[in-house]
Enzyme design. Structure first.
Site, PDB file in Angstrom:
ATOM      1  N   SER A 262       0.816  -1.215   0.000  1.00 33.54           N
ATOM      2  CA  SER A 262       0.000   0.000   0.000  1.00 33.54           C
ATOM      3  C   SER A 262       0.850   1.266   0.000  1.00 33.54           C
ATOM      4  CB  SER A 262      -0.955  -0.062   1.188  1.00 33.54           C
ATOM      5  OG  SER A 262      -2.064   0.734   0.917  1.00 33.54           O
TER       6      SER A 262
ATOM      7  N   HIS B 142      -7.761  -5.478  -0.071  1.00 33.03           N
ATOM      8  CA  HIS B 142      -6.510  -4.739   0.096  1.00 33.03           C
ATOM      9  C   HIS B 142      -5.757  -5.273   1.318  1.00 33.03           C
ATOM     10  CE1 HIS B 142      -4.086  -1.127  -0.354  1.00 33.03           C
ATOM     11  NE2 HIS B 142      -4.208  -0.892   0.934  1.00 33.03           N
TER      12      HIS B 142
HETATM   13  C1  GTR Z   1      -5.356   4.597   1.664  1.00 33.98           C
HETATM   14  C2  GTR Z   1      -4.739   5.444   0.598  1.00 33.98           C
HETATM   15  C3  GTR Z   1      -4.046   4.567  -0.386  1.00 33.98           C
HETATM   16  C4  GTR Z   1      -3.189   3.512   0.285  1.00 33.98           C
HETATM   17  C5  GTR Z   1      -3.734   3.033   1.602  1.00 33.98           C
HETATM   18  C6  GTR Z   1      -2.762   2.374   2.565  1.00 33.98           C
HETATM   19  O1  GTR Z   1      -6.135   5.270   2.543  1.00 33.98           O
HETATM   20  O2  GTR Z   1      -5.770   6.163   0.017  1.00 33.98           O
HETATM   21  O3  GTR Z   1      -3.320   5.335  -1.299  1.00 33.98           O
HETATM   22  O4  GTR Z   1      -1.887   3.927   0.392  1.00 33.98           O
HETATM   23  O5  GTR Z   1      -4.276   4.039   2.341  1.00 33.98           O
HETATM   24  O6  GTR Z   1      -1.605   2.718   2.667  1.00 33.98           O
HETATM   25  O7  GTR Z   1      -3.243   1.515   3.295  1.00 33.98           O
END
Ligand code: GTR
Length: 425
Positions: free
Chosen positions: A260, A401
């Site tokens: 991420s 995610h």
């Molecule tokens: C989210 C962000 C993403 C991603 C994510 C993370 O909120 O919008 O770009 O980086 O966080 O790092 O878990």
């Protein structure tokens, strides 16, 4: 029943209006036509046809564009770093590994900054081993329930012992240490907050004000000054400095990995620091592996408003104007060549735009091909959980995610292939 319908209606309205507010598009058919810059065309229009031209002209041009418009400039100066092994045990992970905790003390003109690395390397090794280097999100204590592991310095100021932040093992599943060790790899992690606390200046607590970047000179031009992602990337290279000195580490086999926001940092580190022979982006999304010009899922407007401390200020200029960006993320991925790149997406991670992550990998491939390497050969995404492992790797996993054992197993298989480890045992 009626209430349920009303609630779900309100929920839908809320989502729709917040999506509107954020200008978030999730509809592939609504993507306006866009043109991707060709990574092999120099600023003056010359086409790159040799690796020599790529390295001498185009690569530095692209690096400069990424510094200027996205991540900010990385200071050139070296910091003084003192490393101290503060704890060691030779029978970690059921006797399979030696574990160390190493305190990094960075200093400059009387100012100091501390960060703690947690290191595991296999006991059963015939030779030096490849090493994964990557940040954890919630402190070294989130990667294990073992009380031997100290709290990362960022958490030291927390006096409330019942604080959730001090809970151990909350992200164990993201760090399958034992399996990594069994496969013959070492793994070094550090909490990313130790390097640059991930809080906007507005929300900062006193402990957040200590950051590694305070010790380094910054560019006069504020608009291209580095921020969190730049500093995190710099920190990954400082960890590699220490790993290079270790008798168990194979200096030719460093892999940088991040999930991420840390996928974004891992890419930026891997691009700048050629010691990273494998660069792994796990669900890195907008400002990471995903193409910005598709403007689907998270976009520049949202990310720069929500996380104003991640990118250099110039990036904000492209909010709602992604098409004006003089570059796109496929060119970042291309900068890994001729080393190895692996990009991974997750099927339900629409926010990170899995298709955009794949297409960026595909459009980076001509640069790998210039070196005689094989990237992605089709613009069609592979099926879910059908990894592609050429000189460049890609998979899309079923699910949300996250970074899971499935992802790690593919990274290990890919690295085995790259480092010729298959059949070694
Ligand atoms: C989210 C962000 C993403 C991603 C994510 C993370 O909120 O919008 O770009 O980086 O966080 O790092 O878990």
């Amino acid at each position: 029943m009626k209430t349920a319908i009303l609630v779900s209606l309100l929920f839908t309205v809320a989502i729709t209006s917040s999506a509107k507010r954020r200008n978030i598009n999730y509809d592939e058919s609504k993507i306006a036509p866009y043109t991707l810059p060709d990574p092999l065309i120099c600023n003056d229009g010359t086409k790159v046809t040799t690796t020599e031209q790529w390295e001498r002209v185009r690569r530095p041009e692209l690096l400069k564009l990424f510094e200027e418009h996205i991540y900010g400039e990385t200071p050139k100066g070296k910091l003084n770093v003192h490393y101290k092994v503060v704890a060691k045990k030779s029978d970690a992970l059921n006797g399979k590994a030696t574990a160390q905790q190493v305190m990094f003390t960075f200093s400059h003109k009387g100012q100091k900054h501390k960060a703690l690395a947690l290191v595991h390397y296999p006991n059963n090794r015939k030779e030096r081993v490849p090493v994964f280097i990557g940040y954890n999100f919630k402190g070294n204590h989130c990667t294990t329930t073992d009380e031997w592991v100290r709290y990362s310095p960022y958490f030291e100021g927390i006096t409330d012992l019942s604080s959730k932040l001090l809970q151990r093992g909350t992200q164990v599943e993201r760090w399958p240490m034992e399996e990594i060790i069994e496969r013959g790899y070492a793994v070094v992690t550090m909490c990313y907050h130790d390097i640059y606390p991930d809080v906007t200046p507005r929300k900062a607590q006193p402990r957040d004000l200590v950051r590694l970047s305070n010790l380094l000179p910054v560019t006069e031009d504020e608009s291209s000054r580095w921020q969190a992602i730049g500093v995190w990337a710099y920190g990954l290279s400082r960890i590699a400095d220490w790993v290079e000195l270790q008798p168990w580490a194979d200096r030719e086999k460093f892999c940088v990995i991040g999930h991420s926001r840390q996928g974004k940092a891992a890419l930026w580190a891997g691009v700048q620091d050629k010691r990273f022979k494998v660069v792994i982006s796990n669900n890195s999304g907008c400002g990471g592996a995903a193409l910005s010009k598709r403007v689907i899922g998270e976009n520049v407007e949202f990310i720069t408003r929500q996380f104003p401390h991640w990118f250099c200020k110039n990036f904000t200029k492209y909010s709602m104007r992604e098409r004006d960006l003089p570059l796109d993320q496929h060119e970042l991925l291309a900068l890994v060549a001729p080393r190895h790149l692996y990009v991974a997406s997750a099927s339900l991670d629409r926010w990170a735009d899995p298709k955009g992550e794949y297409l960026a990998t595909y459009h980076a491939s001509p640069v790998f091909e210039l070196y005689g390497m094989k990237g992605m050969t089709s613009a069609e995404m592979p099926e879910i959980e059908q990894p592609i492992m050429n000189d460049v790797g890609y998979h899309i996993r079923q699910g949300k995610h996250n970074i899971t054992l499935y992802d790690w197993r593919n990274y290990l298989d890919f690295c085995d292939k790259i480092f010729n480890k298959r059949g070694d045992k």
